[in-house]
Write a protein that holds these residues in place. Structure first.
Motif, PDB file in Angstrom:
ATOM      1  N   TRP A  88       0.827  -1.203   0.000  1.00 44.16           N
ATOM      2  CA  TRP A  88       0.000   0.000   0.000  1.00 44.16           C
ATOM      3  C   TRP A  88       0.863   1.256   0.000  1.00 44.16           C
ATOM      4  N   SER A  89       0.642   2.113  -1.000  1.00 42.80           N
ATOM      5  CA  SER A  89       1.391   3.365  -1.124  1.00 42.80           C
ATOM      6  C   SER A  89       0.644   4.257  -2.103  1.00 42.80           C
ATOM      7  N   SER A  90       1.126   5.476  -2.246  1.00 42.65           N
ATOM      8  CA  SER A  90       0.489   6.387  -3.208  1.00 42.65           C
ATOM      9  C   SER A  90       0.626   5.853  -4.628  1.00 42.65           C
ATOM     10  N   ARG A  91       1.738   5.176  -4.908  1.00 46.46           N
ATOM     11  CA  ARG A  91       1.934   4.627  -6.253  1.00 46.46           C
ATOM     12  C   ARG A  91       0.929   3.511  -6.531  1.00 46.46           C
ATOM     13  N   ARG A  93      -1.954   3.045  -5.162  1.00 54.14           N
ATOM     14  CA  ARG A  93      -3.292   3.630  -5.274  1.00 54.14           C
ATOM     15  C   ARG A  93      -3.501   4.225  -6.657  1.00 54.14           C
ATOM     16  N   THR A  94      -2.465   4.881  -7.184  1.00 54.18           N
ATOM     17  CA  THR A  94      -2.548   5.451  -8.535  1.00 54.18           C
ATOM     18  C   THR A  94      -2.688   4.349  -9.578  1.00 54.18           C
TER      19      THR A  94
END
Length: 202
Positions: A88-91, A93-94
């Motif tokens: 789980w990370s911003s990447r 999620r993108t």
């Protein structure tokens, strides 16, 4: 600047961009399990309703393949959930948002067409419609999928278009879905695993 070096650099940039765009949440084993399930479901259909002709047989056909779809969704989205939990990370999620947006139209269209065909008792058109919608989903998200997926998508599209013109309920024969989705999912699973191994070796 040396032209050969410039071309080589450009190719490397393209390769790196493709790797960045690639959706890493795909599971090769889950896709392969879906393919195996489709083959097994075809054998179940062979045992109970090999070539649906009546309304009752058509209902059993739909129930059998909805069960297969449910299993495939559970396996693939279960694998996706595990990957998200571990990465789980911003990447991620993108990546997930981009993949969802790309494939959503094909999913919505497939659901709408299925409901309409069932309402009008046009069961013979279901396999072709499913194959075409799946092909559209693969093509719309091809930049995030392993190399070679486009060929599989085109095979789905060609098969789907052919099945739409099959006479009567011929497309409902027990071997159609295993050959189409079973082989297709096995191929996709193999491509995902090959791509993962290639990236791991870099």
């Amino acid at each position: 600047m040396d032209v050969t070096r410039a071309i080589a650099d450009l190719d490397e940039v393209r390769t790196r961009l493709a790797a960045v765009q690639r959706f890493r949440g795909l599971s090769g084993p889950a896709a392969i399990a879906s393919g195996v399930a489709a083959v097994a479901t075809g054998l179940v259909q062979l045992a109970f309703v090999p070539h649906p002709a009546s309304a009752a047989e058509g209902a059993r056909y739909v129930a059998i393949w909805i069960a297969c779809l449910t299993f495939a969704l559970a396996v693939n989205y279960g694998a996706l959930a595990v990957w998200l939990a571990n990465n789980w990370s911003s990447r991620t999620r993108t990546e997930l948002r981009t993949a969802a947006i790309a494939i959503a139209p094909a999913v919505v269209a497939g659901g709408a067409f299925t409901a309409a065909l069932l309402a009008h008792n046009e069961l013979g058109m279901l396999p072709g419609t499913w194959a075409l919608c799946y092909a559209l989903g693969l093509l719309s998200s091809r930049s995030m999928l392993p190399r070679g997926t486009t060929a599989v998508a085109l095979a789905f599209a060609a098969t789907g278009a052919t099945l739409l013109f099959a006479a009567g309920t011929n497309a409902l024969a027990w071997w159609v879905m295993p050959l189409t989705f079973g082989c297709g999912q096995l191929a996709i699973g193999a491509l995902i695993e090959r791509d993962r191994d290639a990236r791991a070796g870099c």
